[in-house]
Structure formats: C-alpha cells, structure tokens
Enzyme design. Structure first.
Site, PDB file in Angstrom:
ATOM      1  CD  GLU A  94      71.977  54.763  70.611  1.00 44.86           C
ATOM      2  OE1 GLU A  94      73.003  55.290  70.149  1.00 44.86           O
ATOM      3  OE2 GLU A  94      71.764  54.625  71.820  1.00 44.86           O
ATOM      4  CB  CYS A 107      72.069  60.712  61.818  1.00 49.86           C
ATOM      5  SG  CYS A 107      73.529  59.682  61.867  1.00 49.86           S
ATOM      6  CB  CYS A 114      80.511  48.981  62.900  1.00 53.02           C
ATOM      7  SG  CYS A 114      81.424  49.385  61.395  1.00 53.02           S
ATOM      8  CB  CYS A 118      86.804  53.703  63.328  1.00 48.01           C
ATOM      9  SG  CYS A 118      86.465  53.347  61.597  1.00 48.01           S
ATOM     10  CD  GLU A 162      81.484  51.704  55.510  1.00 41.74           C
ATOM     11  OE1 GLU A 162      82.108  52.521  56.195  1.00 41.74           O
ATOM     12  OE2 GLU A 162      81.018  51.979  54.385  1.00 41.74           O
ATOM     13  CB  SER A 193      78.688  58.349  55.562  1.00 39.24           C
ATOM     14  OG  SER A 193      79.856  58.198  56.287  1.00 39.24           O
ATOM     15  CG  ASN A 292      80.977  64.843  69.295  1.00 40.88           C
ATOM     16  OD1 ASN A 292      80.923  65.988  69.702  1.00 40.88           O
ATOM     17  ND2 ASN A 292      80.617  64.504  68.063  1.00 40.88           N
ATOM     18  CB  CYS A 334      79.768  62.562  64.627  1.00 38.70           C
ATOM     19  SG  CYS A 334      80.434  61.667  63.282  1.00 38.70           S
TER      20      CYS A 334
HETATM   21  S1  SF4 Z   1      83.182  55.136  62.427  1.00 42.14           S
HETATM   22 FE1  SF4 Z   1      81.634  54.097  61.166  1.00 42.14          FE
HETATM   23  S2  SF4 Z   1      82.851  52.570  60.052  1.00 42.14           S
HETATM   24 FE2  SF4 Z   1      84.115  53.186  61.775  1.00 42.14          FE
HETATM   25  S3  SF4 Z   1      83.636  51.712  63.401  1.00 42.14           S
HETATM   26 FE3  SF4 Z   1      82.272  53.474  63.681  1.00 42.14          FE
HETATM   27  S4  SF4 Z   1      80.402  52.912  62.609  1.00 42.14           S
HETATM   28 FE4  SF4 Z   1      82.013  51.549  61.870  1.00 42.14          FE
END
Ligand code: SF4
Length: 345
Positions: A94, A107, A114, A118, A162, A193, A292, A334
């Site tokens: 996306e 974006c 990923c 996180c 990432e 980022s 969010n 985000c």
């Molecule tokens: S915040 Fe970014 S680095 Fe962390 S899991 Fe999500 S996509 Fe990956």
C-alpha cells in the site's frame, strides 16, 4: 500473475540500460531512462523517438513491469488516498497520498511485510515476505502521480517495511525520485524513516546522500522500548541517539524523531522529562503522533491527554509538533498499513 525472467527497466540507471544495448550510442540509453522514469511509460511502443529495431531487440530481454491497482480508496473528508498495488508475483503493498499545503506527500512502502515486529504496527503481523525492488518502489510514485489530485511534492519512506533493511533499493529509488530526469523531487523533501537500525544509520551518514532521516523512537527507556520495538534489544536507545547526533552533525541536516503516543504506555511526566533531556543535544525536531487504533491492544489518547503531553515540551530547545492524523477512516494512517499477501504459503 507470474513474473518473467526479463530485466525490469524501472529502477535501472543509464549505465545499466546502456549495458542492455551495448551496440547503441549512449544517448539512446538516456532516452530510454527518461521515457521509463520521467514519462512513466507502460509499453515499449510509447517510446516514439526510438528506432523500431532497437525496441524489438530490447523487448527480447527487458520489460516494463507495471503494478496493477488492486484497490483505490479515498477519504473525502481529508483528500487522503490509499492505493493497494499488486506486483507481478501477486504480492501487494500500500502507498498513501496525503494532502499538504503545497501539494501531496506520498508515503511509500519498501518491503512486503516487515520483520521488525513493532507491537503497535499492523504491518508487523504480516511478517517479512520480501524486499521490494527499486523499480517496485519507484512504481508506487508513478502510479500515485497518475492518480494524485495535486503534484507530489514530498516523499516519505514510512509505509510498509523497514527501509534500512532494504537499504540499497531504498537509496537507489530515492536517487531516482530525486533525479531531475525522473521524479525531480528535491532531496530535502525525501525522508527515509527507520525504527532504529543503528549500523544502517551510520552507513546512511557515511553515504552522504542528504535525504532527510526520521527515527521512530516511541519510548524513553530501553525496558519499554524493548517491549514495543524488539529491535531495541540489539539497538539500545543510547547508541541510537549517538548515531542520530552524529548524523545531524555530519550531514548538517536536522533529524526528525517520531513518537507514537500510546495512552497509559509512554506519555507520563517522566517520559516527557526524559525526552526533553535525551533530545536536547541533538539538532532535531520531535513529531508527536497520536496512535491510530487498528484493533491492536493499544489505545489512542484523548485530545486532552495529547495537549497535556505536548505542553510538557514548552521549554524544549527543539521544535515539537503534534502530527495530524489523515486517512484514519480508510486505514491509511501511520501504523495502519497492512496488505494481504495472496500467495502466502
Ligand atoms: S513500525 Fe515500521 S519497522 Fe516497525 S513493524 Fe511496522 S513497518 Fe516494521
């Protein structure tokens, strides 16, 4: 849909294109480079000023991979658009167009899924599938440009994945986005980022490319950051801050710290005090981002809580902003990006 063995011209530089057509004059490679990346052509016959024989020979070994738009959602309230793109192997990512006062911020995603896990991020649940190629990253720009209601002025590598874990392709695509014959986006308007891959931040500093750097911080103690962002185990806050400070000094560019505000988790008086202290020596700015909600266990703070936390930075020597959330309705904000992977085993 199956990917072919031909070379995708998207993402290739002039030298690489020249190697595909060794018997042609160098200006031909430049022409093709421009057609592919500036005009964003989708088929060889659109290259009107090139000899037919050249195009026929080239098409034997090369192609232009054009992702398909799998879904296109628009949040009419904010003008935010979310595009789900499907690549040749069936994987989807996306990208999001967000209005800014001068045009649109795009974006973009750098990976399918990923690996960093996180805890507040929906992409993390997909795990890592693969890196995007530079052509696939750049294609997000071309598709978004076609569908954008205003010129794209800014690029943020803050979508799925990432970026520092796909360093080479991210830098290569950033170079194309910046190139006057391609995206022509100012380098100061391109932000890469990271969740805090310290060695890659150092590599980025050494590279001296001068794209903007943003670091997703989100906690003020290693104990909490480890819980929220497993990458902190090998990349503790102290080394991350040192790398950021070094980057700001060497590049002469202000580093942005992103801080996702999670109710009852990282918004205490002590958090504000520690943030004030730890960021003080660094030429930086701080973006406070209200979480969010995405059906995960965290809660978005109320507006009162956000304001109270923000006010604790009244005397901070660095700029502090509360980022407005755009596109929450279409889950384009985000931490909310997550596309299905159709061919997941
Ligand atoms: S915040 Fe970014 S680095 Fe962390 S899991 Fe999500 S996509 Fe990956």
């Amino acid at each position: 849909m199956k990917s072919s063995n031909k070379t995708d011209l998207r993402g290739k530089n002039v030298i690489e294109i020249q190697k595909l057509i060794p018997n042609e004059k160098p200006f031909r490679a430049k022409q093709i480079f421009r057609w592919v990346h500036s005009n964003g052509i989708k088929s060889f016959d659109e290259m009107k000023n090139l000899p037919k024989s050249l195009l026929e020979n080239l098409s034997e070994i090369a192609e232009i991979q054009v992702p398909k738009i799998a879904k296109h959602e628009i949040d009419n309230e904010t003008g935010t658009q979310k595009l789900a793109l499907e690549f040749a192997d069936g994987n989807q990512v996306e990208c999001v167009l967000i209005p800014n006062p001068n045009g649109m911020t795009l974006c973009i995603s750098s990976q399918i899924g990923c690996a960093l896990g996180c805890k507040f991020c929906k992409t993390a649940f997909m795990k890592i599938r693969r890196n995007l190629t530079a052509g696939e990253i750049y294609s997000q720009f071309l598709v978004a440009r076609e569908n954008s209601m205003a010129p794209i002025t800014n690029i943020v590598f803050m979508g799925m994945g990432e970026p520092m874990m796909n360093f080479e392709n991210v830098i290569r695509s950033a170079d194309l986005l910046n190139h006057p014959d391609c995206g022509n986006i100012s380098r100061r308007k391109i932000t890469i980022s990271t969740a805090g891959v310290v060695q890659k931040i150092r590599d980025f500093t050494e590279l001296g490319k001068k794209y903007k750097l943003a670091i997703s911080l989100n906690a003020t103690t290693d104990e909490l950051r480890r819980k929220l962002m497993p990458i902190n185990q090998k990349n503790p806050i102290k080394s991350l801050l040192r790398a950021a400070e070094n980057h700001a000094k060497k590049s002469g560019e202000r580093v942005t710290f992103e801080y996702v505000m999670l109710e009852g988790v990282n918004m205490s008086d002590d958090d504000a005090r520690r943030l004030n202290t730890m960021l003080r020596p660094i030429d930086c700015k701080l973006n406070l981002i209200p979480y969010n909600e995405s059906n995960l266990k965290f809660k978005r703070p109320t507006n009162t809580m956000i304001n109270e936390f923000y006010e604790k930075f009244e005397n901070a020597p660095f700029p502090v902003l509360v980022r407005k959330s755009m596109g929450r309705k279409i889950k384009a904000a985000c931490g909310q990006l997550a596309k299905s992977v159709p061919n997941q085993k």
